[in-house]
Each structure stands twice: as structure tokens, then as C-alpha cells.
Design an enzyme around this catalytic site. Structure first.
Site, PDB file in Angstrom:
ATOM      1  N   GLN A 100       1.108  -1.612   0.222  1.00  0.00           N
ATOM      2  CA  GLN A 100      -0.072  -0.239   0.161  1.00  0.00           C
ATOM      3  C   GLN A 100       0.794   1.016  -0.251  1.00  0.00           C
ATOM      4  O   GLN A 100       0.508   1.979  -0.676  1.00  0.00           O
ATOM      5  CB  GLN A 100      -1.186   0.357   1.202  1.00  0.00           C
ATOM      6  CG  GLN A 100      -2.125  -1.495   1.287  1.00  0.00           C
ATOM      7  CD  GLN A 100      -2.723  -0.905   2.596  1.00  0.00           C
ATOM      8  OE1 GLN A 100      -4.001  -0.784   3.047  1.00  0.00           O
ATOM      9  NE2 GLN A 100      -2.147  -2.096   3.754  1.00  0.00           N
ATOM     10  N   ASP A 103       6.100   5.163  -1.117  1.00  0.00           N
ATOM     11  CA  ASP A 103       7.949   5.347  -1.309  1.00  0.00           C
ATOM     12  C   ASP A 103       9.309   4.309  -1.655  1.00  0.00           C
ATOM     13  O   ASP A 103      10.159   4.822  -1.976  1.00  0.00           O
ATOM     14  CB  ASP A 103       8.293   5.528  -0.051  1.00  0.00           C
ATOM     15  CG  ASP A 103       7.665   3.685   0.378  1.00  0.00           C
ATOM     16  OD1 ASP A 103       8.666   2.298   0.660  1.00  0.00           O
ATOM     17  OD2 ASP A 103       6.959   3.249   1.822  1.00  0.00           O
ATOM     18  N   HIS A 118      -1.895   1.086  -4.500  1.00  0.00           N
ATOM     19  CA  HIS A 118      -1.700   3.038  -3.917  1.00  0.00           C
ATOM     20  C   HIS A 118      -0.774   3.462  -5.498  1.00  0.00           C
ATOM     21  O   HIS A 118      -0.944   5.119  -4.927  1.00  0.00           O
ATOM     22  CB  HIS A 118      -1.362   3.129  -2.564  1.00  0.00           C
ATOM     23  CG  HIS A 118      -2.674   2.808  -2.057  1.00  0.00           C
ATOM     24  ND1 HIS A 118      -2.670   2.795  -0.566  1.00  0.00           N
ATOM     25  CD2 HIS A 118      -3.594   2.275  -2.318  1.00  0.00           C
ATOM     26  CE1 HIS A 118      -3.756   2.526   0.246  1.00  0.00           C
ATOM     27  NE2 HIS A 118      -4.162   1.641  -1.076  1.00  0.00           N
ATOM     28  N   CYS A 166       6.560  15.333 -20.168  1.00  0.00           N
ATOM     29  CA  CYS A 166       6.134  13.877 -20.286  1.00  0.00           C
ATOM     30  C   CYS A 166       7.699  13.937 -21.307  1.00  0.00           C
ATOM     31  O   CYS A 166       7.172  14.670 -22.732  1.00  0.00           O
ATOM     32  CB  CYS A 166       4.955  13.226 -20.760  1.00  0.00           C
ATOM     33  SG  CYS A 166       4.889  11.955 -22.077  1.00  0.00           S
ATOM     34  N   CYS A 169       5.026  12.803 -25.120  1.00  0.00           N
ATOM     35  CA  CYS A 169       3.782  14.124 -25.800  1.00  0.00           C
ATOM     36  C   CYS A 169       4.233  14.985 -25.546  1.00  0.00           C
ATOM     37  O   CYS A 169       3.812  16.596 -25.777  1.00  0.00           O
ATOM     38  CB  CYS A 169       2.668  13.366 -25.526  1.00  0.00           C
ATOM     39  SG  CYS A 169       2.053  13.764 -23.986  1.00  0.00           S
ATOM     40  N   GLY A 204       2.230  -4.449   9.351  1.00  0.00           N
ATOM     41  CA  GLY A 204       2.761  -3.216   9.325  1.00  0.00           C
ATOM     42  C   GLY A 204       1.229  -2.474   8.507  1.00  0.00           C
ATOM     43  O   GLY A 204       1.744  -1.049   8.046  1.00  0.00           O
ATOM     44  N   PRO A 231       3.617  -4.810  15.712  1.00  0.00           N
ATOM     45  CA  PRO A 231       3.339  -3.977  17.939  1.00  0.00           C
ATOM     46  C   PRO A 231       2.802  -4.295  18.282  1.00  0.00           C
ATOM     47  O   PRO A 231       2.633  -4.140  19.462  1.00  0.00           O
ATOM     48  CB  PRO A 231       4.607  -2.963  17.489  1.00  0.00           C
ATOM     49  CG  PRO A 231       3.947  -2.119  16.109  1.00  0.00           C
ATOM     50  CD  PRO A 231       4.011  -3.454  15.050  1.00  0.00           C
TER      51      PRO A 231
END
Length: 261
Positions: A100, A103, A118, A166, A169, A204, A231
Site C-alpha cells: 500500500q 515510497d 496505491h 512527459c 508527448c 505493518g 507491534p
């Protein structure tokens, strides 16, 4: 741990990761107290239309948001948990990672089959033609720097005017993250991985963000052993829970499975 190590050693493992796996890399979770969405309204800064409006109506607030992203992502590097999963993948035991996170740390760690549901800040998508291009961490930070500098000028006609171009284009290319209200990326591939895995390592994630949160249950329904690494208690319906930080648990698991390999 021994039960999970024995199951992982037989292969057919998929990892499903969330923000907690990157916390030890210095990237705070967006939703926790003090996180990005605690300080910046996700209805504005989590949507592309909201970001576009902020660029022309509240550029100072958008600058503060982009500076926070720059601070968080500039120095982040893969942590022990990312490296442990890459190690298990290199040994042929982990088939893929569904994440998800936006990064790019799994890719930096060396993971090859990666489904980023994501999206990612480490890729651009052309607003005009849809062409996607990978970008490195330094290039992403440079894009942020140029956008911040542009927002500090006297007049900003639009957010699109500040975006990189881009290569196909020449149109504006936005970061290829999934904003609120947009469709997830690669979700069908992720569902297929859930249906075909023997073991699912859930790492996580609290299990609160839908529809991605439905994926572990899909694996469980298909007979996979679902292992929750966290945790604290989560909403994941797991068969086994390994309590602890991902950066502690996953390296220990990889050592138990691979030894010195």
C-alpha cells in the site's frame, strides 16, 4: 516463529505491506497522530483536484505540504524489513510483494515483483497521454524542489504548469500515486496473488484502509496461512500473530529460514 519459518521455507509466500514497514526508515504513517493527514486535510491534499485548487488559491499551504513530503522522502532508505523480504524473494520463497506504500523502498531494497496498489511517488503519469515513467529518488526530490520554487513566484496559472514534462508527448506528468477517489492500481493482480499463495505475510498494516484491507481475507478464504506482523493489535483476521516491529521480526524470520544464506 518456528511454525511460520517452516511454512515460509516451503515457498509460495506473498507479502502484503503497509506504512508500518517503512516507519523504521523514517517515514511516519500518514494516518497516525502527528502524521501527514493529521496536519493536512486529506480531502484537499489527498485529491488531485484539491492539490490543483490549493496551487492557485492557497499556494503557501501547498508549499508546506510539499516540503513535508520532501523532508520525509529525501533521506529514506530501505529498512531491515524491506531487505529481509528481498532476501526471501531472492531465495525463491517470496513470490511477490503487494504494498500500500508509495515510497518505493521495496524496489530500492531489490524486490522484483511488486504490486503497488496505491501507486508510487517514484513514477510519473502523463495527464495528457497516460505515459508512465520511472523516476529515481533524487529526480523525485528535484521535481518537488521545482514545484515549491514555482509556487513561491508571484503568479501560478495552474498546478499543471509546474509539473515535469512527459518525454513522449510533452504534456504535464503528475506523480503516479492513487489519490482519494481514484481506482487502485494492479488490484486484480493483487487478488490473483492472494488466491494463489500458500502463506501471506501481512506486515505493518492496521487493516483499516479499504479496499486494500480486503486482500488478506481473500487469501485466508483460499486456504493460505495468514501471518500478521505488527507491534500492536490490528483488524487483520490472522492465523498467527508475530508481535513486534517489522524491522526486528522479519530479519529474524529470514535468518530462521535461510540461516547464513
Amino acid at each position: 516463529m518456528s511454525e511460520v519459518a517452516s511454512a515460509v521455507a516451503r515457498g509460495g509466500v506473498v507479502a502484503f505491506t503497509g506504512a508500518g514497514i517503512s516507519a523504521q526508515s523514517g517515514i511516519p504513517t500518514f494516518r497516525d497522530p502527528g502524521g501527514v493527514w493529521d496536519r493536512f486535510d486529506p480531502a484537499e491534499f489527498g485529491t488531485w483536484d484539491g492539490l490543483a485548487r490549493a496551487a492557485t488559491s492557497r499556494p503557501d499551504e501547498l508549499v508546506a505540504f510539499l516540503q513535508e513530503l520532501r523532508r520525509v522522502f529525501r533521506d529514506a532508505r530501505p529498512g531491515p524489513a524491506h531487505l529481509a523480504l528481498a532476501r526471501l524473494e531472492a531465495a525463491g520463497l517470496v513470490d511477490a510483494i503487494v504494498t500500500q506504500n508509495v515510497d518505493g523502498l521495496h524496489r530500492d531494497a531489490g524486490s522484483r515483483r511488486l504490486v503497488e496498489v496505491h501507486g508510487t511517488f517514484r513514477r510519473t503519469a502523463c495527464v495528457a497521454c497516460g505515459h508512465r515513467e520511472e523516476v529515481g529518488r533524487e529526480e523525485f526530490v528535484e521535481h518537488l524542489d521545482r514545484t515549491i520554487l514555482g509556487l513561491r513566484t508571484a503568479f501560478v496559472p495552474s498546478l499543471a504548469s509546474l509539473l515535469p514534462r512527459c518525454s513522449r508527448c510533452g504534456g504535464p506528468a503528475r506523480p503516479d500515486f492513487v489519490a482519494f477517489g481514484e481506482r487502485l492500481q494492479g488490484f486484480e493482480e493483487a487478488e490473483g496473488l492472494m488466491e494463489g499463495c500458500r502463506v501471506l505475510l501481512v506486515v505493518g498494516t492496521s487493516g483499516e484502509v479499504w479496499p486494500a484491507a480486503a486482500l488478506p481475507e481473500r487469501a485466508r478464504q483460499e486456504g493460505a496461512l495468514v501471518v500478521d506482523v505488527s507491534p500492536a493489535p490490528t483488524l487483520i483476521a490472522a492465523d498467527v500473530r508475530l508481535e513486534g516491529l517489522a524491522g526486528d521480526v522479519l530479519p529474524a524470520l529470514a535468518d530462521a529460514v535461510l540461516g547464513g544464506r
